[in-house]
Design a protein around this motif. Structure first.
Motif, PDB file in Angstrom:
ATOM      1  N   ALA A   1       0.852  -1.259   0.119  1.00 19.45           N
ATOM      2  CA  ALA A   1       0.208  -0.022  -0.046  1.00 19.45           C
ATOM      3  C   ALA A   1       0.864   1.135  -0.109  1.00 19.45           C
ATOM      4  CB  ALA A   1      -1.053  -0.013   1.007  1.00 19.45           C
ATOM      5  N   ASN A   2       1.932   1.337   0.660  1.00 19.25           N
ATOM      6  CA  ASN A   2       2.856   2.378   0.782  1.00 19.25           C
ATOM      7  C   ASN A   2       3.452   2.609  -0.777  1.00 19.25           C
ATOM      8  OD1 ASN A   2       3.725   4.016   3.674  1.00 19.25           O
ATOM      9  ND2 ASN A   2       3.064   1.946   3.998  1.00 19.25           N
ATOM     10  N   MET A   3       3.822   1.282  -1.069  1.00 17.56           N
ATOM     11  CA  MET A   3       4.593   1.429  -2.622  1.00 17.56           C
ATOM     12  C   MET A   3       3.769   2.052  -3.723  1.00 17.56           C
ATOM     13  SD  MET A   3       7.861   0.847  -2.209  1.00 17.56           S
ATOM     14  CE  MET A   3       7.749   1.338  -0.526  1.00 17.56           C
ATOM     15  N   GLU A   4       2.332   1.614  -3.554  1.00 16.42           N
ATOM     16  CA  GLU A   4       1.229   2.057  -4.556  1.00 16.42           C
ATOM     17  C   GLU A   4       1.213   3.786  -4.346  1.00 16.42           C
ATOM     18  OE1 GLU A   4      -1.189  -1.950  -4.625  1.00 16.42           O
ATOM     19  OE2 GLU A   4      -2.100  -0.348  -3.525  1.00 16.42           O
ATOM     20  N   LEU A   5       1.412   4.247  -3.291  1.00 15.19           N
ATOM     21  CA  LEU A   5       1.347   5.800  -3.156  1.00 15.19           C
ATOM     22  C   LEU A   5       2.285   6.482  -4.143  1.00 15.19           C
ATOM     23  CD1 LEU A   5       1.128   6.320   0.498  1.00 15.19           C
ATOM     24  CD2 LEU A   5      -0.590   6.316  -0.973  1.00 15.19           C
ATOM     25  N   ILE A   6       3.446   5.628  -4.624  1.00 18.82           N
ATOM     26  CA  ILE A   6       4.553   6.297  -5.575  1.00 18.82           C
ATOM     27  C   ILE A   6       4.787   5.817  -6.752  1.00 18.82           C
ATOM     28  CG2 ILE A   6       5.988   7.196  -3.522  1.00 18.82           C
ATOM     29  CD1 ILE A   6       7.478   4.560  -3.432  1.00 18.82           C
ATOM     30  N   SER A   7       3.463   5.057  -7.253  1.00 16.87           N
ATOM     31  CA  SER A   7       3.835   4.709  -8.784  1.00 16.87           C
ATOM     32  C   SER A   7       3.279   6.071  -9.200  1.00 16.87           C
ATOM     33  CB  SER A   7       2.890   3.444  -8.861  1.00 16.87           C
ATOM     34  OG  SER A   7       1.363   3.892  -8.473  1.00 16.87           O
ATOM     35  N   ILE A   8       3.771   5.826 -10.817  1.00 17.03           N
ATOM     36  CA  ILE A   8       3.741   6.955 -11.713  1.00 17.03           C
ATOM     37  C   ILE A   8       2.078   7.645 -11.694  1.00 17.03           C
ATOM     38  CG2 ILE A   8       3.752   7.684 -14.106  1.00 17.03           C
ATOM     39  CD1 ILE A   8       6.176   5.753 -14.373  1.00 17.03           C
TER      40      ILE A   8
ATOM     41  N   GLU B   1      -2.677   4.715  -7.555  1.00 18.99           N
ATOM     42  CA  GLU B   1      -3.929   3.881  -7.340  1.00 18.99           C
ATOM     43  C   GLU B   1      -4.551   4.757  -6.439  1.00 18.99           C
ATOM     44  OE1 GLU B   1      -5.955  -0.481  -7.295  1.00 18.99           O
ATOM     45  OE2 GLU B   1      -3.635  -0.313  -7.510  1.00 18.99           O
ATOM     46  N   PHE B   2      -3.898   5.231  -5.356  1.00 18.52           N
ATOM     47  CA  PHE B   2      -4.663   5.849  -4.367  1.00 18.52           C
ATOM     48  C   PHE B   2      -4.123   7.283  -4.017  1.00 18.52           C
ATOM     49  CE2 PHE B   2      -5.030   6.941   0.533  1.00 18.52           C
ATOM     50  CZ  PHE B   2      -6.453   6.819   0.550  1.00 18.52           C
ATOM     51  N   ASN B   3      -4.590   8.270  -4.385  1.00 19.92           N
ATOM     52  CA  ASN B   3      -4.295   9.731  -4.435  1.00 19.92           C
ATOM     53  C   ASN B   3      -4.418  10.418  -3.152  1.00 19.92           C
ATOM     54  OD1 ASN B   3      -3.531  12.279  -5.370  1.00 19.92           O
ATOM     55  ND2 ASN B   3      -4.782  12.135  -7.182  1.00 19.92           N
ATOM     56  N   LEU B   4      -3.160  10.739  -2.842  1.00 19.94           N
ATOM     57  CA  LEU B   4      -3.209  11.791  -1.439  1.00 19.94           C
ATOM     58  C   LEU B   4      -3.433  13.104  -1.699  1.00 19.94           C
ATOM     59  CD1 LEU B   4      -0.355   9.836   0.587  1.00 19.94           C
ATOM     60  CD2 LEU B   4      -2.847   9.861   1.154  1.00 19.94           C
ATOM     61  N   TYR B   5      -3.281  13.457  -2.992  1.00 17.10           N
ATOM     62  CA  TYR B   5      -3.223  14.810  -3.165  1.00 17.10           C
ATOM     63  C   TYR B   5      -4.528  15.501  -3.686  1.00 17.10           C
ATOM     64  CZ  TYR B   5       1.569  13.060  -2.953  1.00 17.10           C
ATOM     65  OH  TYR B   5       2.494  12.435  -2.342  1.00 17.10           O
TER      66      TYR B   5
ATOM     67  N   SER C   1      14.575   9.511  -6.201  1.00 21.20           N
ATOM     68  CA  SER C   1      13.704   9.188  -7.671  1.00 21.20           C
ATOM     69  C   SER C   1      12.591   8.483  -7.000  1.00 21.20           C
ATOM     70  CB  SER C   1      14.694   8.528  -8.819  1.00 21.20           C
ATOM     71  OG  SER C   1      13.760   8.119  -9.650  1.00 21.20           O
ATOM     72  N   GLY C   2      11.253   9.199  -7.562  1.00 19.78           N
ATOM     73  CA  GLY C   2       9.935   8.331  -7.153  1.00 19.78           C
ATOM     74  C   GLY C   2       9.682   7.867  -5.626  1.00 19.78           C
ATOM     75  N   CYS C   3      10.040   9.230  -4.989  1.00 22.19           N
ATOM     76  CA  CYS C   3       9.976   8.794  -3.305  1.00 22.19           C
ATOM     77  C   CYS C   3       8.766   9.843  -2.802  1.00 22.19           C
ATOM     78  CB  CYS C   3      10.970   9.186  -2.753  1.00 22.19           C
ATOM     79  SG  CYS C   3      12.421   7.915  -3.143  1.00 22.19           S
ATOM     80  N   ILE C   4       8.217   9.722  -1.792  1.00 26.19           N
ATOM     81  CA  ILE C   4       7.639  10.626  -0.700  1.00 26.19           C
ATOM     82  C   ILE C   4       8.588  10.915   0.290  1.00 26.19           C
ATOM     83  CG2 ILE C   4       6.002  10.953   1.102  1.00 26.19           C
ATOM     84  CD1 ILE C   4       4.045   9.183  -0.745  1.00 26.19           C
ATOM     85  N   ILE C   5       8.992  12.158   0.670  1.00 23.16           N
ATOM     86  CA  ILE C   5       9.824  12.748   1.713  1.00 23.16           C
ATOM     87  C   ILE C   5       9.121  13.449   2.588  1.00 23.16           C
ATOM     88  CG2 ILE C   5      12.268  13.540   2.106  1.00 23.16           C
ATOM     89  CD1 ILE C   5      12.496  11.292   0.226  1.00 23.16           C
TER      90      ILE C   5
END
Length: 423
Positions: free
Chosen positions: A253-260, A263-267, A292-296
């Motif tokens: 679920a965490n990894m899905e947040l950072i796909s291009i 699937e689940f949009n926090l924004y 690259s491709g991260c949430i920080i």
């Protein structure tokens, strides 16, 4: 007399034992998610976004940090004179005192809280799912169907259906059969653990079954109401929903947040997820870093390389360190020259220079293979890992470890290292 159309009761007392060392000293709903949030932020945000302004949060297992996070509900606009958020731990009564022994028993022990608001409807929620749902739309459906109980359902792969309560419905959406975790499921419509009850029906069924040991909605209340002939309908939910009850599903679920295209949009502006945030400085990424491709998270300093990872707040990642496909929670310090692959690292961890996490061939965990699997390295909070050690896959570590705990500086794949006092 106070009158609310619908109040929510949020079950947040579970231990979350399938998250292993992540929840040994922490309630599952208080586990970090997505770098910035806690798991409980999602149902709380859904409530206020849906216009539900009265929420009882039922806590039990290791509640301190969860209670601190919720506070008086300010981040979710739930600091109200009438209603708002109320934390409901088990309490001593004059005749007897008992822990919450099942989902329905926990609700039953708080009948007085619900009676105070005299609601028309009661929304029952779990505190450990990641999703966005408009409960007002579910209530509209409940009214339109003239149902006594409405259960939110989602279609799951047939091979996974035995993990859930599954329902069979007629053409009108009425539930004709309900099976709790069937060995051979005949439907893939899974209960999401989200219910709307007419208040009178909920009160009567809880009171009638109050002596039932470990009284549970899926095992006892729903079958009882079904046998009695109450109209129970399924509200078919089409959006993203993730039960993050296992380390593998939590990592996914965490990894899905950072796909291009996540699937689940926090924004999304129109359906925000709210949380309690510390006042922190901005992130710092050095000129020699690669990210690259991260949430920080805020207040994090990166001097190395980070790829496809979710990094919390106040984290330090040293120079020449390479992090891939990992989750690192708040206030963790990772030294120089470290490598980490598919690691879940909890809060306040220190990893010494040159340590290597997620190396060697994969092997099943020797203590709890049902918990520690999928090639992950799981490190519990407040753990210390010495410099230069090599750590395999499907491994769990918790506590102040020293070089003496690692044979030849190695913890092989499938091994578990939990120091006394950290169970």
């Amino acid at each position: 007399m106070i009158k609310k159309e619908m109040i929510a009761m949020l079950l947040a007392g579970g231990q979350g034992s399938r998250l292993g060392v992540l929840t040994s000293k922490l309630a599952k709903p208080a586990v970090a998610f997505g770098g910035k949030y806690k798991i409980i932020d999602f149902p709380l945000s859904n409530c206020i976004n849906s216009g539900v302004d009265t929420v009882g949060v039922l806590t039990q297992y290791q509640p301190l940090r969860l209670n601190q996070h919720i506070g008086i509900g300010i981040p979710w606009d739930l600091d109200r004179n009438v209603g708002g958020v109320t934390v409901l731990p088990p309490y001593e009564k004059s005749s007897n005192s008992e822990w919450y022994t099942g989902t329905a028993n926990a609700i039953y022990q708080n009948l007085e809280f619900m009676e105070y608001y005299n609601p028309d409807y009661v929304l029952i929620l779990s505190g450990d799912h990641i999703y966005k749902m408009d409960y007002e739309m579910m209530l509209d459906y409940h009214k339109k169907q003239n149902a006594k109980i409405t259960i939110a359902t989602i279609e799951v792969p047939m091979e996974e259906a035995s993990r859930f309560g599954v329902v069979i419905t007629d053409d009108e959406g009425r539930i004709t059969e309900f099976e709790e975790k069937p060995e051979h499921p005949r439907s893939n419509k899974a209960s999401m653990g989200i219910y709307i009850f007419d208040w009178a029906v909920l009160k009567e069924s809880l009171t009638t079954l109050s002596e039932q040991p470990g009284c549970d909605f899926g095992k006892h209340i729903i079958p009882y109401c079904h046998e009695r002939g109450d109209k129970i309908c399924a509200y078919e939910y089409q959006g993203y929903w993730k039960d993050v009850g296992t380390l593998a599903s939590y990592w996914e679920a965490n990894m899905e947040l950072i796909s291009i295209i996540p699937e689940f949009n926090l924004y999304e502006e129109f359906w925000r997820i709210y949380t309690k945030s510390d006042t922190l400085p901005p992130q710092y990424i050095s000129d020699s870093s690669k990210v690259s491709g991260c949430i920080i998270g805020e207040g994090t300093e990166i001097y190395g390389e980070v790829y496809n990872s979710v990094i919390g707040s106040g984290v330090t990642i040293g120079k020449d360190t390479v992090i891939r496909d990992s989750i690192i929670m708040n206030n963790t310090v990772i030294g120089d020259g470290v490598t980490a692959n598919k690691a879940i690292i909890a809060e306040h961890v220190e990893i010494g220079d040159g340590a290597k996490l997620g190396v060697f061939e994969e092997a099943p965990n020797t203590v709890a293979p049902h918990i520690y699997n999928s090639g992950l390295v799981t490190i519990g909070e407040n753990t210390r890992i010495p410099a230069g050690v090599q750590i395999g896959k499907n491994v769990a570590i918790k506590g102040e470890t020293s070089l003496d705990d690692y044979t030849d500086g190695i913890l092989k794949s499938g091994e578990t290292l939990i120091k006394a006092g950290d169970l």
